[in-house]
Write an enzyme that holds these catalytic residues in place. Structure first.
Site, PDB file in Angstrom:
ATOM      1  N   ASP A 207       0.819  -1.219   0.000  1.00 62.42           N
ATOM      2  CA  ASP A 207       0.000   0.000   0.000  1.00 62.42           C
ATOM      3  C   ASP A 207       0.851   1.267   0.000  1.00 62.42           C
ATOM      4  OD1 ASP A 207      -2.527   1.353   0.122  1.00 62.42           O
ATOM      5  OD2 ASP A 207      -2.246   1.681   2.258  1.00 62.42           O
ATOM      6  N   SER A 231      -6.872   5.348  -0.004  1.00 63.39           N
ATOM      7  CA  SER A 231      -7.173   4.022  -0.540  1.00 63.39           C
ATOM      8  C   SER A 231      -8.632   3.684  -0.278  1.00 63.39           C
ATOM      9  CB  SER A 231      -6.273   2.973   0.120  1.00 63.39           C
ATOM     10  OG  SER A 231      -4.907   3.278  -0.063  1.00 63.39           O
ATOM     11  N   GLN A 281      -5.664  -1.998  -6.634  1.00 60.93           N
ATOM     12  CA  GLN A 281      -6.200  -1.054  -5.648  1.00 60.93           C
ATOM     13  C   GLN A 281      -6.869   0.110  -6.365  1.00 60.93           C
ATOM     14  OE1 GLN A 281      -3.732   1.880  -3.147  1.00 60.93           O
ATOM     15  NE2 GLN A 281      -4.198   0.285  -1.653  1.00 60.93           N
TER      16      GLN A 281
END
Length: 290
Positions: A207, A231, A281
């Site tokens: 991430d 996110s 993502q």
């Protein structure tokens, strides 16, 4: 404890407070929200603690629902969805101050022979990580000195990150830039031999830079920021065993950004070009008000 990698392992070592309930620390930092990779990594630890250790995780799908509050513990509630002959499924809900901030579904697979195998190679060749400068070195070379805030961040950073392409600092640098980015990464020191720790550490790392690919055509990664980003969801597929304390190449691209959301895809390879993990993502991008 001063070693950032040791601090990461400690951060992933949850306290079990009931049969399917775990509590994770959330360090008090100056960030607006808890780092999403931390929540995802801790949630995967919680799921893995309730499964047969002989079954490694093969996929996870997660949603970031609310921003976490730094410094406030996070409780992870695990639901044992299925324990089959080949697959185990867990659902994890992360709760902070009585509110759900994140949920994750993870699937674990008993290792078996598939009878066939193939993969796409890396999209391009990149320099070896040893030949590339660290982020701190690049910043120092560009600015002449490392700003105090970045120096503090560098000291706390559990991963050594080296960009395959030079950092972009100005609007001129991003002219014609494609939505692609590649970085070498590895933990700054050994993480031990527990495969779950390596999987959750890499989940944490996944991430860190993935939305860079969305930002590249919009603004310099290391210049003034014009957008706030967060996110929204995160999905990973684990293909082969790996160690997060050995160099891996994170090849990232963004096929589309529209409607305030940008989609990013990542492929993680080892030094031999073997595909280890696939990542997808979506992030929310909102222009900062002047």
């Amino acid at each position: 404890m001063t070693n950032p990698a040791e601090r990461l392992v400690d951060l992933l070592d949850l306290e079990q407070i009931e049969v399917n309930i775990f509590r994770g620390r959330s360090p008090q930092e100056s960030l607006q929200r808890v780092f999403g990779g931390q929540v995802a990594g801790q949630a995967l630890v919680a799921a893995g603690r309730t499964t047969d250790c002989e079954r490694p995780v093969h996929s996870l799908h997660a949603y970031f629902l609310r921003p976490g509050i730094p410094g406030v513990p996070i409780v992870y509630q695990v639901e044992r969805i299925r324990d089959g002959r080949s697959f185990t499924t867990r659902r994890v809900t992360a709760v902070q101050q009585g509110r759900t901030i994140f949920n994750l579904t993870a699937s674990f697979h008993k290792p078996e022979e598939g009878g066939f195998e193939h993969q796409l190679p890396p999209a391009r060749e990149v320099p070896d990580p040893e030949s590339l400068p660290t982020v701190a070195q690049e910043v120092k070379e560009h600015l002449g000195a490392l700003p105090e805030t970045l120096e503090r961040m560098a000291r706390r950073q559990p991963f050594d990150i080296r960009y395959a392409d030079p950092l972009r600092w100005t609007a001129e640098d991003i002219k014609g830039a494609e939505p692609r980015s590649a970085v070498w990464m590895r933990a700054v020191s050994p993480l031990g031999d527990d495969p779950l720790v390596h999987t959750c550490a890499l989940t944490y790392a996944s991430d860190m830079t993935l939305l860079d690919a969305v930002r590249l055509p919009i603004e310099p990664l290391w210049g003034p920021r014009g957008f706030d980003m967060a996110s929204l969801d995160h999905a990973m597929w684990f293909h082969r065993p790996f160690r997060a304390d050995e160099w891996f190449l994170y090849d990232q691209e963004s096929p589309i950004a529209v409607g305030g959301r940008g989609l990013a895809r990542g492929r993680i390879y080892d030094r031999h070009g073997r595909l280890l993990v696939s990542v997808v993502q979506e992030g929310l991008f909102r222009r900062l008000q002047p």
